[in-house]
Design an enzyme around this catalytic site. Structure first.
Site, short mmCIF file in Angstrom:
data_model
loop_
_atom_site.label_atom_id
_atom_site.label_comp_id
_atom_site.label_asym_id
_atom_site.label_seq_id
_atom_site.Cartn_x
_atom_site.Cartn_y
_atom_site.Cartn_z
N TYR A 132 -39.18 -53.85 22.20
CA TYR A 132 -40.25 -53.74 22.77
C TYR A 132 -40.77 -52.44 22.18
O TYR A 132 -42.12 -52.33 22.01
CB TYR A 132 -40.13 -53.51 23.97
CG TYR A 132 -40.28 -54.62 25.08
CD1 TYR A 132 -39.29 -55.87 24.89
CD2 TYR A 132 -41.33 -55.04 26.05
CE1 TYR A 132 -39.39 -56.97 25.57
CE2 TYR A 132 -41.51 -56.22 26.62
CZ TYR A 132 -40.61 -57.03 26.46
OH TYR A 132 -40.82 -58.51 27.08
N LYS A 164 -25.33 -59.26 23.26
CA LYS A 164 -25.16 -60.20 22.34
C LYS A 164 -24.45 -59.52 21.36
O LYS A 164 -24.90 -59.37 20.11
CB LYS A 164 -26.61 -60.68 21.70
CG LYS A 164 -26.59 -61.81 20.76
CD LYS A 164 -25.92 -63.19 21.19
CE LYS A 164 -25.71 -63.96 20.09
NZ LYS A 164 -25.12 -65.42 20.52
N ASP A 181 -26.34 -65.54 25.65
CA ASP A 181 -26.35 -67.29 25.72
C ASP A 181 -25.50 -67.65 26.93
O ASP A 181 -25.96 -68.68 27.62
CB ASP A 181 -26.19 -67.80 24.31
CG ASP A 181 -24.78 -67.28 23.75
OD1 ASP A 181 -24.49 -66.27 24.31
OD2 ASP A 181 -24.34 -67.71 22.30
N ASP A 200 -36.18 -59.31 30.29
CA ASP A 200 -37.20 -59.95 30.40
C ASP A 200 -37.17 -61.36 30.65
O ASP A 200 -37.78 -62.11 31.61
CB ASP A 200 -38.18 -59.90 29.20
CG ASP A 200 -39.74 -60.46 29.37
OD1 ASP A 200 -40.31 -60.17 30.54
OD2 ASP A 200 -40.04 -60.98 28.29
N ASP A 208 -37.04 -64.03 34.40
CA ASP A 208 -38.06 -65.19 34.37
C ASP A 208 -37.23 -66.24 34.90
O ASP A 208 -37.43 -67.05 35.86
CB ASP A 208 -38.88 -65.63 33.51
CG ASP A 208 -40.11 -64.76 33.38
OD1 ASP A 208 -40.27 -63.83 33.96
OD2 ASP A 208 -41.14 -65.40 32.87
C1 IPM Z 1 -42.65 -58.33 32.45
C2 IPM Z 1 -43.82 -58.87 31.78
C3 IPM Z 1 -44.14 -57.88 30.38
C4 IPM Z 1 -42.83 -57.70 29.70
C5 IPM Z 1 -45.29 -58.38 29.67
C6 IPM Z 1 -46.64 -58.53 30.54
C7 IPM Z 1 -45.57 -57.14 28.55
O1 IPM Z 1 -43.38 -60.21 30.96
O2 IPM Z 1 -42.85 -57.40 33.12
O3 IPM Z 1 -41.70 -59.13 32.57
O4 IPM Z 1 -42.42 -58.25 28.82
O5 IPM Z 1 -42.37 -56.71 29.97
MG MG Z 2 -41.74 -60.83 31.67
#
Ligand code: IPM
Ligand code: MG
Length: 370
Positions: free
Chosen positions: A140, A189, A221, A245, A249
């Site tokens: 990042y 990883k 993985d 990240d 999700d």
């Molecule tokens: C999160 C989001 C951010 C990230 C984006 C919006 C840059 O996906 O906070 O998870 O990747 O960190």
């Molecule tokens: Mg995110």
């Protein structure tokens, strides 16, 4: 002195879920002052910058940040206001505040069992776990390059971690695990990546300082698969920026969707920024359809961690839970067979449920089958 919160609502659904959340804040935390600042595409419109100086100044005089979301529609990325918007605003903000620890709780509300992809046997055993994501390093924040080589377009993202960055989040993770069930899973990883090999070594080296914590190391993985098959094995899961990240999700999917997951980010001094884990959802922005839960739950995290008000935080969580239990759903979690409530109607229900008496009445009517 009154404590001050910087409110950065941003783009897309940010302003509407923030407005809903500030209504809740007015009820549970009337002593806090909220001051709005510009961020993202919205800030670009007003000032020509995604993270203007006025917002930096606001941060300097604030005790915590409540953040909404930034970014624009995928078909409008060529417009200057959306170009580099996420990198110049939320990532710049994380760097500006040295936020290196990101905490994303995964909590299964029993009322949402019908939308969780998990079978009952699983979600009953895994009511909650926490994902800790390193927020200041990895690809990042490494150097990015685009160039031509042998007539081919080439791009590079450099991923760097130093041992101090790993140690900082690892210690936070060990301490949190010690306060919870004593189980820590570190995800990397290490069979391929140098940054992951360092990560594994540093996490391993610290283990002897926390004898009350049992450490498990998993490859990312494998972890992605285990999250789907056996999420109940996790209590505190710690991982790097990119893996965190992605895995967070995925974990929010287990809860029923991204609209449900709040997050808290801290620096080494404990300063906190609180934001939904999801994005700005421009496709539904301005239609009063967004789910305000993740933003409200981010407020709860803020009250708990920045202002030590666990009672107010719990009040919000219980009000949301009661709202769900009484059959109120926004479109993202209605699944076609629940009546759909707008963001504002859902918010009114939450505010009603903040009142303990009304909440008890609602719960009683549910128990008696309406
Ligand atoms: C999160 C989001 C951010 C990230 C984006 C919006 C840059 O996906 O906070 O998870 O990747 O960190
Ligand atoms: Mg995110």
């Amino acid at each position: 002195m009154k404590k001050q919160v910087a409110v950065l609502a941003g783009d897309g659904i940010g302003p509407e879920v923030m407005a809903a959340t500030l209504k809740v804040a007015a009820q549970v935390a009337p002593d806090l002052t909220f001051e709005h600042g510009l961020i993202g595409g919205h800030a670009h419109d007003e000032t020509g910058e995604h993270f203007p100086k006025s917002t930096q100044d606001l941060l300097d005089r604030s005790d915590a940040v409540l953040f909404g979301s930034v970014g624009g529609p995928s078909d409008a990325q060529h417009l200057p206001k959306w170009q580099g918007c996420e990198v110049n605003s939320i990532l710049a903000l994380r760097a500006h505040l040295n936020l290196n620890i990101n905490m994303r709780p995964v909590y299964f509300d029993p009322s949402l069992a019908d939308i969780s992809p998990l079978k009952e046997a699983h979600y009953k055993r895994c009511t909650d776990f926490v994902i800790l994501r390193e927020l200041s390093g990895g690809c990042y924040f490494g150097e990015k390059k685009d160039y031509q080589k042998d007539q081919l377009r080439v791009s590079e993202d450099q991923a760097i971690y130093d041992e101090a960055q790993v140690e900082s989040i690892a210690r936070f993770a060990y301490q949190l695990a010690a306060k919870r069930s004593g189980s820590l899973t570190s995800v990397d990883k290490a069979n391929v990546l140098a940054t992951s090999a360092l990560w594994r070594t540093v996490v391993d080296e610290l283990a002897s300082e926390y004898p009350e914590v049992t450490l498990t190391q998993q490859l990312v993985d494998n972890c992605a698969m285990q999250l789907l098959l056996k999420p109940e094995q996790y209590d505190v899961l710690v991982t790097d920026n990119l893996f965190g990240d992605i895995l967070s999700d995925a974990a929010s999917g287990l809860m029923g969707g991204l609209g449900l997951m709040p997050s808290a980010s801290f620096n080494d001094q404990g300063f906190g920024l609180y934001e939904p884990a999801g994005g700005s959802a421009p496709d539904i922005a301005g239609q009063d359809r967004a789910n305000p839960m993740a933003q409200m739950l981010s407020l709860a995290l803020m009250l708990e961690h920045s202002f030590d008000d666990v009672q107010a935080a719990e009040k919000i969580r219980q009000a949301i839970s009661a709202t769900l239990a009484s059959g109120h759903r926004t479109q993202d979690i209605a699944q076609g067979h629940w009546p759909v409530f707008t963001c504002s109607a859902f918010t009114e229900q939450v505010i009603d449920a903040l009142d303990e008496e009304k909440r008890n009445q609602a719960m009683a009517s549910i128990r008696s089958g309406y």
